[in-house]
Design an enzyme around this catalytic site. Sequence first.
Site, short mmCIF file in Angstrom:
data_model
loop_
_atom_site.label_atom_id
_atom_site.label_comp_id
_atom_site.label_asym_id
_atom_site.label_seq_id
_atom_site.Cartn_x
_atom_site.Cartn_y
_atom_site.Cartn_z
N SER A 283 0.83 -1.21 0.00
CA SER A 283 0.00 0.00 0.00
C SER A 283 0.86 1.26 0.00
O SER A 283 1.92 1.30 0.63
CB SER A 283 -0.89 0.00 1.25
OG SER A 283 -1.46 1.28 1.44
N TYR B 244 -1.82 5.77 -4.50
CA TYR B 244 -2.83 6.83 -4.35
C TYR B 244 -2.23 8.10 -4.96
O TYR B 244 -1.07 8.42 -4.69
CB TYR B 244 -3.14 7.08 -2.87
CG TYR B 244 -4.09 6.08 -2.25
CD1 TYR B 244 -5.34 5.84 -2.83
CD2 TYR B 244 -3.75 5.38 -1.10
CE1 TYR B 244 -6.22 4.92 -2.26
CE2 TYR B 244 -4.63 4.47 -0.52
CZ TYR B 244 -5.86 4.24 -1.11
OH TYR B 244 -6.73 3.35 -0.54
C1 FNR Z 1 -7.76 -1.87 2.19
N1 FNR Z 1 -7.74 -1.67 0.82
C2 FNR Z 1 -6.83 -0.79 0.27
N2 FNR Z 1 -6.79 -0.60 -1.07
C3 FNR Z 1 -5.90 0.24 -1.63
O1 FNR Z 1 -5.88 0.38 -2.84
N3 FNR Z 1 -4.99 0.90 -0.83
C4 FNR Z 1 -4.96 0.76 0.51
O2 FNR Z 1 -4.14 1.35 1.19
C5 FNR Z 1 -5.93 -0.09 1.11
N4 FNR Z 1 -5.98 -0.27 2.46
C6 FNR Z 1 -6.87 -1.15 3.01
C7 FNR Z 1 -6.85 -1.35 4.37
C8 FNR Z 1 -7.69 -2.29 4.93
C9 FNR Z 1 -7.65 -2.53 6.41
C10 FNR Z 1 -8.59 -3.02 4.12
C11 FNR Z 1 -9.49 -4.06 4.69
C12 FNR Z 1 -8.61 -2.80 2.77
C13 FNR Z 1 -8.59 -2.48 -0.07
C14 FNR Z 1 -7.88 -3.79 -0.42
O3 FNR Z 1 -6.81 -3.55 -1.29
C15 FNR Z 1 -8.82 -4.78 -1.12
O4 FNR Z 1 -9.48 -4.14 -2.18
C16 FNR Z 1 -9.85 -5.40 -0.17
O5 FNR Z 1 -9.34 -5.53 1.13
C17 FNR Z 1 -10.29 -6.76 -0.68
O6 FNR Z 1 -11.35 -7.25 0.08
P1 FNR Z 1 -11.18 -8.28 1.31
O7 FNR Z 1 -10.27 -9.41 0.87
O8 FNR Z 1 -10.65 -7.50 2.45
O9 FNR Z 1 -12.59 -8.74 1.51
#
Ligand code: FNR
Length: 369
Positions: A106, A129
């Site tokens: 991330s 991002y």
């Molecule tokens: C995320 N997700 C996410 N996506 C992204 O593009 N950048 C990020 O920093 C984050 N951070 C993040 C933190 C947490 C705690 C969660 C739960 C999710 C989204 C992540 O990449 C992904 O799309 C989802 O988590 C997939 O779904 P599941 O496996 O958590 O159900």
Amino acid sequence: MEITNIMEYEAIAKQKLPKMAFDYYASGAEDQWTLAENRNAFSRILFRPRILIDVSKIDMATTVLGFKISMPIMIAPTAMQKMAHPEGEYATARAASAAGTIMTLSSWATSSVEEVASTGPGIRFFQLYVYKDRNVVAQLVRRAERAGFKAIALTVDTPRLGRREADIKNRFNLPPFLTLKNFEGLDLGKMDKADDSGLASYVAGQIDRTLSWKDVEWLQTITKLPILVKGVLTAEDARLSIQSGAAGIIVSNHGARQLDYSPSTIMALEEVVKAAQGRVPVFLDGGVRRGTDVFKALALGASGIFIGRPVVFALASEGEAGVRKILQILREEFELAMALSGCRSLKEITRAHIVTDWDLPRNRLAPRL
Ligand code: FNR
């Protein structure tokens, strides 16, 4: 207690973590309808298993953007992993590498791209991002490239942060001993205290709401790395992603943390796959918790899947060993699903191996195909 499926780590994480951290990891946006739907939709897809096929040898290996991995199960970017465990992203990187699969780091990691690279060899993607200050973005992409990251996953579903009510109630903020390491030197590594979610305020202050398709093209002028567009849910945006030069698409609703009442990703997948017409690979994340879920996604045309929350819950429970364990369990479950449905390699998994509730004509909430 012996862990027998990857969901069991959630309850352990809940016991171990401070409420603010657990809630941040676990929650979704608003009514959390999409959060439940990401799981429920998998249960509306059933198998059409084939029998009497020699399944003594099962091959799960695949390639993603030309990189060979041991299985089509990869790690999604989840922010701030050191809130879960002191080794945070290092532990995840090592576990992914040991399993022969890809970790996506991330932008908001609590370890920098250089630190994660220093954990040893491994195929890694960097999630981006886009900040208002494009110099910040250009610098960061260059650092990710130099640190050996192989692709950029450009998150496109977050012009503003979704309303995650638990984070608002908890006044969510990064613990004082942690920083968003990639931004430390740029004075953007901390979130200010806010009257609601500190992260929502940080996003409002720093993230570029003007982001548009032309920026996907701009990104290609500052990097040679392939770009995966993360957050596509429709055929229209699949076509625009390809026109804009994306090397791949990730069907994602951000783990149901952004727009509530978005469809589950497994229901949106087939529409996107059809629109992509095989021109770029399509991946999925959201609610994948079982090997059978992985199989279903591949049967609907995904080239691979990513898991998010299970990684942070396993980290919180057992650190690197926990992340290794969930990758191993998913691998074994997926292998078993392949064997029991008569598939020996990923290319043998077809649409005919499953039946979905939208295959039935009476279903009015069917995705557009
Ligand atoms: C995320 N997700 C996410 N996506 C992204 O593009 N950048 C990020 O920093 C984050 N951070 C993040 C933190 C947490 C705690 C969660 C739960 C999710 C989204 C992540 O990449 C992904 O799309 C989802 O988590 C997939 O779904 P599941 O496996 O958590 O159900």
